[in-house]
Design an enzyme around this catalytic site. Structure first.
Site, PDB file in Angstrom:
ATOM      1  N   CYS A 106       0.832  -1.205   0.000  1.00  0.00           N
ATOM      2  CA  CYS A 106       0.000   0.000   0.000  1.00  0.00           C
ATOM      3  C   CYS A 106       0.866   1.254   0.000  1.00  0.00           C
ATOM      4  O   CYS A 106       0.597   2.210  -0.731  1.00  0.00           O
ATOM      5  CB  CYS A 106      -0.932  -0.014   1.205  1.00  0.00           C
ATOM      6  SG  CYS A 106      -2.066   1.392   1.269  1.00  0.00           S
ATOM      7  N   CYS A 204      -6.465  -3.274   7.343  1.00  0.00           N
ATOM      8  CA  CYS A 204      -7.664  -2.433   7.285  1.00  0.00           C
ATOM      9  C   CYS A 204      -8.800  -3.039   6.474  1.00  0.00           C
ATOM     10  O   CYS A 204      -9.959  -2.725   6.696  1.00  0.00           O
ATOM     11  CB  CYS A 204      -7.311  -1.052   6.744  1.00  0.00           C
ATOM     12  SG  CYS A 204      -6.863  -1.027   4.984  1.00  0.00           S
TER      13      CYS A 204
END
Length: 364
Positions: A106, A204
């Site tokens: 990410c 997440c």
């Protein structure tokens, strides 16, 4: 692009990115807060992982903070690129018997590549995040350096080793010289609504921390059971599918031989999980690939470093040596537990990040 003082701050709705935005505004930057919409489930509703940066509540928290400190704020859609670069990678790596680190992916592809591109589109020279790390320019080397944060217990350089010189030129880390308790105290004194919000602990986009369920739902192939074998190839029993196992794992094996067994290897091609005893989990040599170097242009000769093979691991003395194909051979002074393909190995010289790469395999 002409240098200016406009900065896009990636706001997750947490205390770190919120205080980062405030500090930059106080320093005179033209601050624009952006929350990246990165993952939605099949019902097209935002995933609600409590405290996670994907939740609807995180967007609301970030917007409230932006209003409080008086900055512009936007939500930008990164859903497609996040699925391609992070979700698909996460699933594919587990299907290959490897253990990925989606936060590193990410950072590499989303926060410091795609978000930076969006920032440039709105004429912002910089991108900033709430990472605990320090960026400095070294005149002697003629390079930007990535250094550990003052708060060593919160240092996040392990997940930032992929940064390039171009990216570092355009990145700001406002919290690098702060300790976490100072950040929380500042947020409290400012009356920020997220001052006491707990840090996010889970990935997440994975609800309930159930990796297996997430992979089964998103894999393009069936997760098939297979065989447990020992290090000599002898059959021990059946496993539920290689996605449920990682190197060094002991719990949840369902196999009893009188002594504790651990996962020591995963053979994805043959759908076999190899089990061994405690001493067989250790190794002192590995090969890494997809290496990136920050303090040097490239590794040209053997180099003595400190290295660590997972986020929360302690740094260990090691020697790194370049291989012909761009890979790196790493030899630790002492055996390391659970050298895990798919995880990253990061190299340090004191507080300076030399670079790092993805672990391809344990050599021995």
């Amino acid at each position: 692009m002409k240098k200016n003082n406009r900065v896009v701050v990636g706001m997750s709705g947490g205390v770190d990115s919120s205080v980062s935005a405030y500090l930059l505004k106080e320093q005179g930057f033209d601050v624009i807060g952006v929350t990246m919409q990165i993952w939605q489930d099949k019902d097209e509703e935002a995933v609600r992982v409590e405290g996670g940066c994907c939740s609807l509540s995180a967007v609301n928290d970030a917007r409230r903070v932006a209003n409080k400190i008086g900055i512009k704020y936007y939500v930008m859609n990164f859903k497609d690129v996040f699925k391609e670069k992070v979700i698909d990678y996460f699933v594919d790596e587990y299907l290959k018997g490897r253990t990925p680190n989606p936060c590193i992916a990410c950072n590499k592809y989303i926060k410091f590549e795609e978000l930076l591109k969006r920032a440039w589109m709105i004429d912002a020279y910089y991108v900033a995040t709430g990472h605990y790390a320090i960026k400095e320019y070294d005149e002697e080397r003629g390079r930007y350096l990535l250094k550990k944060s003052v708060d060593t217990s919160k240092d996040q350089t392990y997940v930032l080793y992929n940064l390039t010189q171009t990216q570092l030129e355009h990145i700001l880390f406002p919290l690098g010289k702060y300790k976490k308790d100072e950040v929380r105290e500042l947020a409290k004194n400012l009356g920020l609504p997220v001052a006491s919000k707990p840090d996010s602990q889970e990935i997440c986009f994975v609800t309930d921390n159930d990796y297996g369920k997430f992979i089964r739902e998103n894999a393009k192939e069936e997760i098939k059971p297979g065989e447990f074998r020992d290090t000599r190839g002898r059959f021990l029993g059946y496993h539920k599918g290689i996605i449920h196992y990682t190197i060094g794992q002991r719990k949840g094996l369902g196999i009893s031989v009188g002594k504790p067994l651990y996962v020591v290897d995963i053979d994805a091609e043959n759908n076999v999980v190899v089990l061994g005893y405690g001493d067989e989990v250790f190794g002192d040599e590995l090969i890494s690939y997809n290496n990136n170097f920050i303090s040097i242009d490239k590794l040209e000769r053997e180099m003595r470093v400190k290295a660590k093979i997972r986020y929360n691991a302690k740094e260990q003395d090691a020697v790194i040596r370049p291989l012909e194909d761009g890979k790196v051979f790493v030899k630790f002074d002492n055996p390391q537990r659970a050298i895990t393909p798919g995880q990253s190995v990061v190299f340090y010289e004191g507080d300076i990040v030399v670079g790092g790469g993805t672990i391809e395999r344990k050599v021995r």
